[in-house]
Design an enzyme around this catalytic site. Structure first.
Site: not given
Ligand code: GTP
Ligand code: MG
Length: 138
Positions: A9, A49, A112, A115, A126
């Protein structure tokens, strides 16, 4: 063997961490069988997303993903989807296990660093979002 879609990212490309992150994947036995650096538009990030479009952080997430280049990649290996998620660590770096990419490099729950696909169906979708068959050399 299984394949998964990985994204390095903008927070990580900005800090020049691509090589360190790729080393973590390779140390875990994941092979990088396709890789390219691209600049997403906010609209493209939003399309990628789309599953998160009702979440409160959706707009912020799309802005962030378009804020600098990303490196999109296909990782291959035995149990690649689960293995990649293990190497990434928990979404929130405060909860990520020591030694994981997010524990070492992530800046916040939003920014973070990586992905990874979460299931075989989403991995296939994807991968085809970013790559044509010709670009993937296993
Ligand atoms: P991905 O591998 O990126 O999909 O991460 P994940 O599966 O661990 O998390 P999830 O699918 O729940 O969320 C997708 C992405 O949204 C995360 O990786 C973060 O970058 C973002 N995200 C999730 N929760 C938050 C939040 O509370 N605040 C913000 N700003 N971003 C968030
Ligand atoms: Mg995810």
């Amino acid at each position: 063997t299984e394949r998964t879609l990985s994204i390095i990212k903008p927070d990580a490309t900005r800090r020049n961490l691509t090589g360190k992150i790729n080393a973590k994947f390779e140390e875990a036995g994941l092979r990088i069988i396709a890789q390219k650096r691209i600049q997403l538009t906010k609209a493209q990030a939003g399309e990628f997303y789309a599953v998160h479009k009702e979440r409160p952080f959706y707009d912020e997430l799309c802005e962030f993903m378009a804020s600098a280049p990303v490196v999109v990649q296909v990782l291959e290996g035995e149990g690649a989807i689960a293995k990649n998620r293990e190497v990434m660590g928990a979404t929130n770096p405060a909860d990520a296990a020591p030694g994981t990419i997010r524990a070492e490099f992530a800046e916040s729950v939003g920014e973070n660093s990586v992905h990874g696909s979460d299931a075989p169906e989403t991995a296939a979708e994807e991968i085809s979002f970013y790559f044509s068959g010709l670009e993937i050399v296993g």
